[in-house]
Motif scaffolding. Structure first.
Motif, mmCIF file in Angstrom:
data_model
loop_
_atom_site.group_PDB
_atom_site.id
_atom_site.type_symbol
_atom_site.label_atom_id
_atom_site.label_comp_id
_atom_site.label_asym_id
_atom_site.label_seq_id
_atom_site.Cartn_x
_atom_site.Cartn_y
_atom_site.Cartn_z
ATOM 1 N N LEU A 163 -65.804 59.053 -20.607
ATOM 2 C CA LEU A 163 -66.995 58.415 -20.034
ATOM 3 C C LEU A 163 -68.241 58.940 -20.725
ATOM 4 O O LEU A 163 -69.195 58.199 -20.980
ATOM 5 N N ASP A 164 -68.236 60.222 -21.044
ATOM 6 C CA ASP A 164 -69.365 60.806 -21.746
ATOM 7 C C ASP A 164 -69.491 60.177 -23.132
ATOM 8 O O ASP A 164 -70.574 59.822 -23.589
ATOM 9 N N LEU A 165 -68.323 59.993 -23.772
ATOM 10 C CA LEU A 165 -68.294 59.423 -25.118
ATOM 11 C C LEU A 165 -68.880 58.016 -25.144
ATOM 12 O O LEU A 165 -69.578 57.642 -26.090
ATOM 13 N N VAL A 166 -68.610 57.231 -24.114
ATOM 14 C CA VAL A 166 -69.141 55.872 -24.114
ATOM 15 C C VAL A 166 -70.538 55.817 -23.507
ATOM 16 O O VAL A 166 -71.062 54.753 -23.224
ATOM 17 N N GLY A 167 -71.120 56.984 -23.295
ATOM 18 C CA GLY A 167 -72.526 57.030 -22.931
ATOM 19 C C GLY A 167 -72.818 56.728 -21.487
ATOM 20 O O GLY A 167 -73.826 56.111 -21.158
ATOM 21 N N ILE A 168 -71.941 57.153 -20.600
ATOM 22 C CA ILE A 168 -72.245 57.001 -19.181
ATOM 23 C C ILE A 168 -72.796 58.329 -18.686
ATOM 24 O O ILE A 168 -72.152 59.367 -18.844
ATOM 25 N N PRO A 169 -74.018 58.312 -18.161
ATOM 26 C CA PRO A 169 -74.612 59.573 -17.725
ATOM 27 C C PRO A 169 -73.888 60.143 -16.523
ATOM 28 O O PRO A 169 -73.311 59.407 -15.731
ATOM 29 N N GLU A 170 -73.912 61.435 -16.383
ATOM 30 C CA GLU A 170 -73.239 62.166 -15.302
ATOM 31 C C GLU A 170 -71.787 61.722 -15.152
ATOM 32 O O GLU A 170 -71.378 61.262 -14.077
ATOM 33 N N ARG A 228 -78.275 58.530 -32.623
ATOM 34 C CA ARG A 228 -78.856 58.316 -31.304
ATOM 35 C C ARG A 228 -77.726 58.054 -30.299
ATOM 36 O O ARG A 228 -76.799 57.317 -30.596
ATOM 37 N N LYS A 229 -77.850 58.662 -29.178
ATOM 38 C CA LYS A 229 -76.821 58.432 -28.168
ATOM 39 C C LYS A 229 -77.187 57.180 -27.371
ATOM 40 O O LYS A 229 -78.292 57.053 -26.872
ATOM 41 N N ILE A 230 -76.248 56.255 -27.342
ATOM 42 C CA ILE A 230 -76.564 55.000 -26.666
ATOM 43 C C ILE A 230 -76.117 55.121 -25.230
ATOM 44 O O ILE A 230 -74.968 54.886 -24.887
#
Lengths: 342, 461
Positions: free
Chosen positions: A144-151, B3-5
């Motif tokens: 989830l972190d890798l796909v850019g979902i915060p927290e 950049r982090k998307i």
């Protein structure tokens, strides 16, 4: 098979045996995907793009559908080349999700509403990598972190309805990538999203591909997305590939009238005002798959149609040089005609 | 591309599961709350029936049949409040009207004590206890009687028997629903999953397809073949037994007819095993069965099946048989709706997504499709229970369900009917069990309604 080839589809035929007759949804499609490459399959609805992708996964609903011919050579993670057509269900299950993963069109409905997203990502990991639930959840958070979902850790316990469409598609991508597949099939992954989210998702996929080095089979009807993402393009029409070329050739030097028609029906803002023309739609509709027109299936809608040549035999896929393949008997004439006009 | 998307942060939400949300919605539904509360009271009453009832279930007073409710006095002769007490009651025939009359004799007051030691009983069937809600020395010595809601035709305390009967009436609904649910869900799921996918029943030993079948994965195929051979062999054996039976008992024309017929069937089986590929559509078979069941009037089927229960079996056994009959008559409806749900869910994209992830069929079914039907099942179960309670009451009412000396609400209500129309005028207390049936059914329906609203997946969040 060539060392850099990941997947080679040869003469794939998928037929649906319905009460009204045999629908040849995919009828002799061949293409290949190299390692780390993105291949876009483009076409109108009903051209057989989605069926092709389902055929690679061997998920054609049977009955009524069946793969009736062809080969799909695939190089697994272990380096062995297998023909996907000949695998039995058990070994196919090992390939699905592990070697080949898939993202679907509708992020709203492709997540199960009764499980948390963490559970759903972890399921794939537990299934293929034999990890414990705790480890799997740990990995899910990383995904989830890798796909850019915060927290990500908090999000693990969220239910799909608590997320927006873009976030859900990110979760789907995380799920698909959780087992490090060598091929990702994306069946119109951005169609259901609004433009800004579309751009984010595409950028994300592009970035992830660079990081992980997987190949992507991109199914879409959006030519803008193709230009953005693809290395090579296969254009499909009525169950057959009509043109195959790398992305610049497709957009700059398309040779099949259907591809040209598709390109002309996209509104363009980049041309100066005096060069702008009216949008040219391709007249007519996709033919009824039960009664395909004789000869080239595109001939009733083609403006270069010639009686006696186009409607007699199905044209062969011809190599016009540099791997640019076209299925049209008149491509050379059309080419020179266009040059004269210009 | 460094950049982090990131997706827009929406503020991590407090995660409430679907059922937590449903519970909140359920509590907002006043009628459902009422229904749930009433049911809770009824079920607790059934559980603690021994405690509530002053007398054991089958204790009868032959000289006090159809006694009206014992008046409970709160004031003494001077009109002052006292502890509640009852008077001794005597039954006498009025020699002028020839009617039985009950007269109180208040010379001696019998005070009602609470939480007293009464006749011993076994709580939950194994814990010895003797605590009862009301009573006193006088009650055990039978100097006076406490019939809060009168007595029935054997002089048994109706108040107590209503609570004993609640055990049967209220649990029969749950047991019968559970059994019907089991059959219905199993059949409905089979039917839903295999709709449009015929099952191969026999592969045909001499069929060219068989060789291909075996060559693909030899061991399981061989096992499968043996299984089907055994099954078909068993069928053939059955036909043969019947045939030889006919042969032995009949002579002449019938013997010839049945002989030809039987040999024909045997040959057909042999042909089926050896040559063709037999496919059957499980969906069709199951759905047509439910239709046949639905085509026979429910009451008729219930009565016919109940008549088959042998007389003189223990009441517990009878209870289970009645449960079986009720669920057998009613599983069809559940199976049909279940099939519809499964058909809908199996086309959902997440089912396909799970398959694309490498999940097996059984995993997709058990983990991804069945859980989706839970909310629906909970609701339909709550709404099915009152139907079973009514059916049991009906059966017992006409004397085919639960039988004396056991007690159930329908059976108790039948006492009112057995004495004709006089029940309404002379013995209205015999109708109280009917009131209980009414309240229980209504509560179940209220609660089912509330659950349906609460568990509706389309409900606003």
């Amino acid at each position: 098979m060539d060392e850099k080839r990941l997947l080679e589809v040869k003469d794939l035929k998928v037929h649906f045996f319905t009460d009204d007759g045999v629908v040849k949804a995919v009828d002799g499609v061949s293409f290949h995907i190299d390692k780390g490459e993105t291949l876009a399959v483009v076409g109108e609805s009903g051209s057989g793009k989605s069926v092709t992708s389902l055929a690679i996964m061997r998920l054609i609903p049977n009955p009524p559908g069946r793969i009736v011919g062809g080969e799909m050579l695939f190089r697994g993670k272990d380096g062995q080349v297998k023909d996907l057509v000949k695998q039995d269900e058990a070994s196919m299950r090992k390939i699905r999700g592990n070697d080949i993963a898939m993202i679907f069109q509708e992020p709203m409905t492709s997540l199960n509403p009764v499980y948390t997203v963490g559970d759903q990502i972890a399921e794939a990991i537990m299934l293929h990598q034999g990890k414990s639930r705790k480890e799997a959840l740990e990995l899910s958070a990383e995904m989830l972190d890798l796909v850019g979902i915060p927290e990500p850790r908090k999000r693990l316990s969220n239910y799909p309805h608590q997320m927006s469409g873009g976030m859900r598609q990110r979760v789907m991508i995380a799920m698909a990538l959780s087992c490090n597949p060598s091929l990702l099939i994306a069946d119109e992954p951005t169609t259901a999203l609004d433009v800004t989210i579309q751009a984010q998702i595409l950028e994300l996929m592009y970035k992830l591909q660079e990081e992980i080095g997987m190949s992507i089979l991109f199914i879409t009807h959006n030519l803008g997305v193709v230009a953005e993402m693809a290395d090579r393009v296969v254009v499909m029409y009525a169950g057959r590939a009509v043109e195959e070329a790398d992305v610049t050739a497709t957009f700059k030097r398309s040779k099949h009238p259907y591809t040209m028609g598709l390109l002309n029906s996209v509104p363009r803002l980049d041309l100066a005002a005096e060069h702008r023309q009216r949008l040219e739609a391709i007249p007519g509709n996709v033919p009824n798959p039960l009664h395909l027109p004789a000869g080239c299936a595109f001939h009733p809608r083609c403006k270069y149609f010639q009686e006696g040549r186009c409607n007699t035999d199905i044209p062969e896929l011809q190599d016009t040089g540099g791997g640019h393949m076209v299925r049209c008997v008149r491509w050379a004439e059309i080419q020179s005609e266009l040059e004269v006009k210009a | 591309m460094t950049r982090k998307i990131e997706a827009r942060s929406q503020g991590a939400l407090q995660s409430r599961s679907f059922f937590q949300e449903a519970w909140i919605r359920f509590r907002r539904h006043p009628l459902a709350r009422l229904g749930g509360g009433v049911l809770l009271v009824l079920y607790l009453g059934a559980l603690f029936a021994d405690f509530l009832a002053p007398y054991p279930e089958t204790k009868s007073f032959r000289d006090l049949t159809f006694s009206p409710p014992t008046p409970v006095h709160w004031r003494d002769e001077n009109g002052r409040l006292t502890r509640p007490y009852v008077c001794a009651v005597e039954r006498k025939r009025n020699l002028e009207t020839f009617k039985l009359e009950f007269t109180q004799n208040c010379a001696q007051k019998y005070t009602i004590y609470f939480f007293v030691q009464g006749e011993p009983y076994r709580f939950l069937g194994f814990i010895p206890a003797n605590l009862r809600l009301m009573g006193g020395e006088w009650l055990q010595n039978e100097q006076a009687h406490l019939f809060l809601w009168g007595t029935d035709d054997f002089g048994r305390d109706l108040w107590g028997r209503i609570w004993y009967g609640a055990r049967v009436s209220l649990t029969i609904g749950i047991f019968a629903t559970a059994l019907a649910l089991l059959i219905g869900v199993f059949m409905g799921s089979l039917s839903g999953f295999f709709a449009g996918k015929p099952l191969t029943l026999s592969i045909g030993l001499f069929n060219p397809a068989y060789r291909e079948f075996v060559s693909r994965n030899p061991l399981p195929s061989l096992f499968k073949t043996l299984l089907w051979l055994a099954l078909w062999g068993g069928l053939a054996w059955l036909v043969w037994v019947m045939l030889s039976g006919f042969w032995a008992t009949t002579r002449g024309f019938e013997a010839v007819v049945f002989g030809v017929l039987g040999v024909g069937i045997l040959l057909a089986i042999a042909y089926a095993v050896l040559f063709p590929l037999i496919k059957i559509d499980l969906d069709t078979i199951i759905m047509r069965t439910t239709e046949i069941l639905a085509a026979i009037p429910d009451l008729f089927l219930l009565i016919t099946l109940s008549v088959l229960i042998p007389q003189g079996i223990p009441p517990a056994m009878r209870f289970y048989l009645v449960v079986c009959i009720l669920s057998f008559v009613n599983w069809g409806g559940l199976a049909r709706v279940m099939r519809g749900q499964i058909l809908q869910l199996r086309e959902m994209e997440y089912a396909q997504a799970a398959q694309a992830m490498g999940a097996s069929d059984s995993r997709v079914i058990t983990r991804h499709i069945l859980p989706g039907t839970f909310t629906f099942l909970i609701v339909s179960v709550t709404l099915a229970i009152p139907g079973f309670i009514l059916a049991e009451s009906g059966l017992s009412f006409i004397g085919l369900g639960i039988q004396e000396p056991a007690s159930s609400w329908g059976l108790l209500l039948s006492k009112a009917q057995a004495q004709g129309i006089t029940a309404f005028v002379d013995r209205p207390w015999l109708l109280i069990p009917g009131l209980f049936i009414f309240i229980a059914i209504l509560s179940f329906n209220f609660m089912g309604d509330g659950l349906r609203d609460a568990l509706d997946p389309r409900a606003k969040r």
